[in-house]
Design a protein around this motif. Structure first.
Motif, PDB file in Angstrom:
ATOM      1  N   HIS A   1      -5.597  -3.812 -11.192  1.00  6.64           N
ATOM      2  CA  HIS A   1      -5.012  -3.001 -10.122  1.00  6.64           C
ATOM      3  C   HIS A   1      -3.524  -3.314 -10.012  1.00  6.64           C
ATOM      4  O   HIS A   1      -3.052  -4.377 -10.421  1.00  6.64           O
ATOM      5  CB  HIS A   1      -5.700  -3.265  -8.788  1.00  6.64           C
ATOM      6  N   GLY A   2      -2.770  -2.345  -9.466  1.00  2.00           N
ATOM      7  CA  GLY A   2      -1.336  -2.552  -9.315  1.00  2.00           C
ATOM      8  C   GLY A   2      -0.723  -1.503  -8.416  1.00  2.00           C
ATOM      9  O   GLY A   2      -1.312  -0.449  -8.153  1.00  2.00           O
ATOM     10  N   PRO A   3       0.486  -1.772  -7.941  1.00  2.00           N
ATOM     11  CA  PRO A   3       1.131  -0.884  -6.981  1.00  2.00           C
ATOM     12  C   PRO A   3       2.058   0.139  -7.631  1.00  2.00           C
ATOM     13  O   PRO A   3       2.357   0.085  -8.819  1.00  2.00           O
ATOM     14  CB  PRO A   3       1.962  -1.872  -6.154  1.00  2.00           C
ATOM     15  N   MET A   4       2.531   1.062  -6.804  1.00  2.34           N
ATOM     16  CA  MET A   4       3.671   1.875  -7.180  1.00  2.34           C
ATOM     17  C   MET A   4       4.894   0.978  -7.146  1.00  2.34           C
ATOM     18  O   MET A   4       5.122   0.267  -6.168  1.00  2.34           O
ATOM     19  CB  MET A   4       3.837   3.038  -6.206  1.00  2.34           C
ATOM     20  N   ALA A   5       5.675   0.982  -8.181  1.00  6.41           N
ATOM     21  CA  ALA A   5       6.809   0.060  -8.287  1.00  6.41           C
ATOM     22  C   ALA A   5       8.066   0.694  -7.724  1.00  6.41           C
ATOM     23  O   ALA A   5       8.991   1.069  -8.454  1.00  6.41           O
ATOM     24  CB  ALA A   5       7.001  -0.364  -9.734  1.00  6.41           C
ATOM     25  N   MET A   6       8.080   0.825  -6.404  1.00 12.34           N
ATOM     26  CA  MET A   6       9.218   1.439  -5.726  1.00 12.34           C
ATOM     27  C   MET A   6       9.599   0.605  -4.507  1.00 12.34           C
ATOM     28  O   MET A   6       8.718   0.153  -3.765  1.00 12.34           O
ATOM     29  CB  MET A   6       8.870   2.865  -5.300  1.00 12.34           C
ATOM     30  N   PRO A   7      10.891   0.420  -4.274  1.00 15.78           N
ATOM     31  CA  PRO A   7      11.328  -0.397  -3.138  1.00 15.78           C
ATOM     32  C   PRO A   7      10.819   0.124  -1.806  1.00 15.78           C
ATOM     33  O   PRO A   7      10.701  -0.634  -0.844  1.00 15.78           O
ATOM     34  CB  PRO A   7      12.858  -0.306  -3.220  1.00 15.78           C
ATOM     35  N   PHE A   8      10.510   1.411  -1.742  1.00 13.76           N
ATOM     36  CA  PHE A   8       9.995   2.021  -0.515  1.00 13.76           C
ATOM     37  C   PHE A   8       8.822   1.226   0.058  1.00 13.76           C
ATOM     38  O   PHE A   8       8.627   1.144   1.261  1.00 13.76           O
ATOM     39  CB  PHE A   8       9.568   3.457  -0.822  1.00 13.76           C
ATOM     40  N   PHE A   9       8.033   0.632  -0.850  1.00 15.64           N
ATOM     41  CA  PHE A   9       6.822  -0.076  -0.426  1.00 15.64           C
ATOM     42  C   PHE A   9       7.029  -1.577  -0.269  1.00 15.64           C
ATOM     43  O   PHE A   9       6.128  -2.287   0.118  1.00 15.64           O
ATOM     44  CB  PHE A   9       5.701   0.156  -1.437  1.00 15.64           C
ATOM     45  N   PHE A  10       8.215  -2.067  -0.614  1.00 13.52           N
ATOM     46  CA  PHE A  10       8.387  -3.520  -0.670  1.00 13.52           C
ATOM     47  C   PHE A  10       9.630  -3.981   0.085  1.00 13.52           C
ATOM     48  O   PHE A  10      10.344  -4.872  -0.358  1.00 13.52           O
ATOM     49  CB  PHE A  10       8.453  -3.983  -2.136  1.00 13.52           C
ATOM     50  N   GLY A  11       9.896  -3.337   1.194  1.00 14.85           N
ATOM     51  CA  GLY A  11      11.004  -3.771   2.031  1.00 14.85           C
ATOM     52  C   GLY A  11      12.346  -3.695   1.340  1.00 14.85           C
ATOM     53  O   GLY A  11      13.228  -4.525   1.596  1.00 14.85           O
ATOM     54  N   GLY A  12      12.518  -2.711   0.475  1.00 17.39           N
ATOM     55  CA  GLY A  12      13.794  -2.533  -0.197  1.00 17.39           C
ATOM     56  C   GLY A  12      13.936  -3.265  -1.506  1.00 17.39           C
ATOM     57  O   GLY A  12      14.978  -3.168  -2.160  1.00 17.39           O
ATOM     58  N   LYS A  13      12.909  -4.018  -1.915  1.00 17.51           N
ATOM     59  CA  LYS A  13      12.970  -4.747  -3.178  1.00 17.51           C
ATOM     60  C   LYS A  13      11.790  -4.356  -4.056  1.00 17.51           C
ATOM     61  O   LYS A  13      10.689  -4.115  -3.575  1.00 17.51           O
ATOM     62  CB  LYS A  13      12.944  -6.253  -2.929  1.00 17.51           C
ATOM     63  N   LEU A  14      12.041  -4.328  -5.356  1.00 21.63           N
ATOM     64  CA  LEU A  14      10.966  -4.063  -6.313  1.00 21.63           C
ATOM     65  C   LEU A  14      10.061  -5.275  -6.425  1.00 21.63           C
ATOM     66  O   LEU A  14      10.488  -6.408  -6.185  1.00 21.63           O
ATOM     67  CB  LEU A  14      11.544  -3.756  -7.694  1.00 21.63           C
ATOM     68  N   PRO A  15       8.794  -5.064  -6.823  1.00 20.61           N
ATOM     69  CA  PRO A  15       7.946  -6.209  -7.153  1.00 20.61           C
ATOM     70  C   PRO A  15       8.607  -7.028  -8.266  1.00 20.61           C
ATOM     71  O   PRO A  15       9.263  -6.463  -9.153  1.00 20.61           O
ATOM     72  CB  PRO A  15       6.641  -5.570  -7.644  1.00 20.61           C
ATOM     73  N   ALA A  16       8.462  -8.317  -8.225  1.00 17.68           N
ATOM     74  CA  ALA A  16       9.063  -9.180  -9.232  1.00 17.68           C
ATOM     75  C   ALA A  16       8.610  -8.747 -10.624  1.00 17.68           C
ATOM     76  O   ALA A  16       7.417  -8.602 -10.890  1.00 17.68           O
ATOM     77  CB  ALA A  16       8.677 -10.632  -8.982  1.00 17.68           C
TER      78      ALA A  16
END
Length: 733
Positions: free
Chosen positions: A58-73
């Motif tokens: 499983h994994g997320p959409m890789a967009m800052p929208f979902f991560f407080g303005g930062k991409l997943p590492a």
């Protein structure tokens, strides 16, 4: 997926930092390239800890929208991201939308651009598998050079309804043509060390209610149509992943459909890759038992089902631990097969000019000449005055919208807000790729006065047309994922515009930039009609080349143009007007008789038939020979009988079996010929195209007897007929 589609504009390419290629060591025996992908995946899977294994599922959409303005590492920034396992050298999966080019949703990779291809319909209109392969390879190389290693392309669903908002991403209404063209595009992508999907499995035939509609169809009808298209595409292209669709199939969601995923795909077809979900298409942990291997865009599901809930289901015995290992092993197997370990995606310069040439070739080959009264086309460069009208032809060529939206090299030349509420308010931007037909026409007709009229007022356009020697009207139909067209008319009063211009000047050429078939109430008044589809990078130049005869008009229709909605199996779109949450059923009265086969069975005459397209030269067919026995082999000669070079795509159809009429495309070949040149064509039919699927026996059944075939220029223009006897056969499902 809905939210993924909302975040379209922008561009970039921060390249990923790919995992370094390794060589086999005692600690990493799976890096031995002499081993098969299955052997390597098994060795590596055995070394995964439980948490590492679940992490691949499983994994997320890789967009800052979902991560407080930062991409997943570790994420490049794209539609999806599956973290790797650095301890074992497993690279992360960087997943990008890529139906028509490498997408950049929400400008997540700031400033990144890509080469937009012509639409899937335009690609299929070429009837040219080599062009499809080149396009798939081009997209794959661009993705690899951006640090991306999974492309969410390979749309294979058959076009059952011309109003489907997503038809421009798909190829055709025929399983052979769709399977071959999609399969070659997938093969091209996989050859660039990038995993390709094929999608949307299965029967994702409309956007209206796509998350709740149940596509109810018998197994035989599905096997002989949509599923056969997928089967052929998978056999030719070997995609690393199959993306399951949003809709239900016979009451069960496609992403947890045991019949589709376990019994048909992984069982009958022995598919070795993995099944990933569409974004937001997972409804419970039971999807793992139903055949789903990876949960994508996990934020769009009600919860992350393939994380803690899956662990709990395994602990309770609801789902066997061996099934979880099968899931991760399939993912690793596809990564090895595509070369993600051995040739990791690496940021590199991209030759956008060379890639645009690939797109231009496909656009030229895919443009279809539908009408040409008194040989008005090709246009003479001696014309004194030409008026170009409408379609934002001064800016560029239209593209389709949704998750497939590409930010073109150089940026869009025009973005026109469409407006609306709900879904439309987010995806409602018509984006024009920077290839102006007006500019290209002016270049070709350097000695003429070429003016432009925007087409907002039919009266003004008609007055301009009356004063010119020639008028070229550009008409557009903007289509998008998530929304079907209400009918087959050209939107925003363009039919009235064309009627006014053609009345004012009989020397009017209508160029259509559409996402599918449209009605043409003005057809009898037009001097010529050209279907250019969405033509991508260099589309304006490709259109001008065809209009002025520097390229032959060689495209052939991959979809039937109906005369009206009344001719369709479902004149009204199922679910149209219902509340978004109200589930409904969709029936298939046409069964496997999709498109031209439905028209033939009903004796209906379409506006333009499947396979149709005019040329600037002429072709003749002769010397038909049909051989039977264990296989049906058809050979014939094609001759260019005209005065100029051109390309033809002769088609072979099954027309009758043992006295029972039927119409099925069983072969085609694109042939380029000089004037007077002949080519001998030999085709052997896939026996599944001649057979019926026997549900009770769970086999393809090809009865013995006489098989009648015809060679023609379209499904409605059959010129040579022949027959041969075939022995009875039973073919595995």
């Amino acid at each position: 997926m809905t939210l993924r589609s909302l975040l379209l504009a922008g561009a970039v390419l921060l390249a990923a930092t790919p995992a370094l290629a390794q060589t086999a060591t005692p600690a990493h025996p799976w890096m031995n390239t002499k081993l098969s992908p299955d052997e390597r995946a098994k060795l590596l899977d055995q070394q995964l800890t439980p948490d590492e294994r679940y992490g691949l599922l499983h994994g997320p959409m890789a967009m800052p929208f979902f991560f407080g303005g930062k991409l997943p590492a570790g994420a490049v920034g794209s539609a999806g991201y599956i973290p790797g396992v650095p301890r074992l050298g497993v690279p992360a999966l960087q997943e990008s939308d890529a139906s028509l080019g490498v997408a950049n949703p929400g400008n997540v990779r700031v400033g990144d651009v890509a080469t937009p291809l012509p639409s899937g319909l335009a690609m299929a209109s070429t009837f040219d598998p080599e062009a499809a392969y080149a396009a798939g390879a081009m997209i794959g190389h661009e993705a690899w050079s951006k640090g991306l290693n999974v492309l969410l392309g390979g749309g294979v669903d058959l076009i059952r309804d011309p109003r489907n908002g997503r038809n421009f991403e798909y190829y055709s209404e025929d399983p052979l043509l769709s399977g071959v063209m999609a399969g070659e595009a997938i093969r091209g992508t996989e050859g660039q060390h990038v995993v390709s999907t094929t999608k949307h499995f299965a029967l994702n035939d409309q956007e209206t209610g796509r998350n709740i509609v149940s596509a109810n169809i018998g197994e035989a009808a599905a096997r002989e149509s949509d599923l056969l298209a997928f089967e052929i595409a998978i056999e030719r292209g070997h995609p690393g992943s199959v993306m399951c669709s949003y809709n239900r199939v016979n009451g069960v969601y496609a992403c947890e459909n045991d019949q589709l995923l376990n019994k048909t795909l992984k069982g009958d077809w022995a598919y070795p890759g993995f099944v990933m979900s569409d974004w937001g298409a997972v409804h419970g942990v039971g999807a793992a038992s139903g055949g789903l291997d990876q949960e994508s865009g996990e934020q769009l599901d009600k919860q992350v089902f393939f994380g803690e809930p899956l662990k709990a289901a395994v602990a309770s015995g609801e789902i066997p631990a061996a099934r979880v290992s099968d899931m991760s092993r399939r993912i690793l197997r596809s990564m090895f097969a595509a070369g993600l370990f051995d040739q990791p995606a690496t940021k590199a310069p991209i030759d956008y000019a060379a890639d645009a040439a690939v797109a231009k070739r496909a656009a030229e080959e895919g443009i279809v000449l539908l009408a040409n009264r008194d040989n008005l086309l090709p246009l003479a460069k001696t014309a004194k005055s030409i008026v170009v009208i409408g379609g934002h032809a001064d800016a560029g060529v239209l593209s389709g919208a949704g998750s497939s939206q590409v930010v073109p090299a150089g940026g869009p030349t025009r973005i026109v807000p469409v407006g609306g509420e709900g879904f439309m308010s987010f995806v409602g931007n018509a984006v024009y790729d920077p290839s102006s037909p007006l500019k290209a026409i002016r270049t070709k007709a350097a000695g003429a006065q070429v003016s432009f009229e925007d087409g907002r007022y039919p009266k003004a356009a008609a007055e301009a047309a009356k004063k010119a020697d020639l008028a070229v009207v550009f008409a557009t139909q903007w289509m998008t994922e998530g929304v079907d067209a209400a009918d087959l008319s050209l939107p925003s009063g363009q039919d009235e515009l064309i009627a006014a211009v053609t009345k004012a000047n009989p020397h009017t050429i209508v160029v259509l930039e559409t996402g599918g078939p449209v009605a043409m109430p003005w057809l009898d008044q037009a001097g010529a009609v050209v279907e250019a589809w969405y033509s991508g990078a260099k589309g304006g130049e490709a259109i001008a080349d065809v209009l002025f005869g520097e390229a032959d008009a060689s495209g052939r229709l991959p979809v039937t143009f109906p005369a009206s909605e009344a001719q369709l199996p479902r004149p009204e779109i199922p679910g149209w007007g219902l509340p978004e949450t109200e589930a409904f059923d969709m029936s298939f009265p046409e069964g496997s008789n999709v498109g031209y086969r439905w028209f033939a069975a009903k004796g209906e005459k379409p506006l333009f038939p499947f396979g149709y397209g005019l040329s600037y030269t002429s072709f003749a067919y002769d010397g038909l020979k049909v051989e039977g026995g264990k296989a049906l082999k058809v050979s014939f000669d094609v001759k260019n009988t005209g005065a100029r070079a051109g390309s033809d795509s002769p088609q072979v159809y099954l027309t009758d079996v043992a006295g029972k009429a039927r119409l099925r495309l069983i072969g085609f070949q694109r042939v380029a010929l000089q004037p007077g040149e002949s080519r001998h064509v030999t085709l052997t039919a896939d026996p599944r195209l001649l057979a019926d699927f026997d549900e009770a026996g769970h086999r393809w059944k090809l009865g013995g007897g006489t098989y009648h075939v015809a060679v023609g220029a379209s499904s409605a223009d059959l010129k040579l007929t022949g027959e041969a006897k075939l022995a009875a056969q039973s073919i595995k499902p």
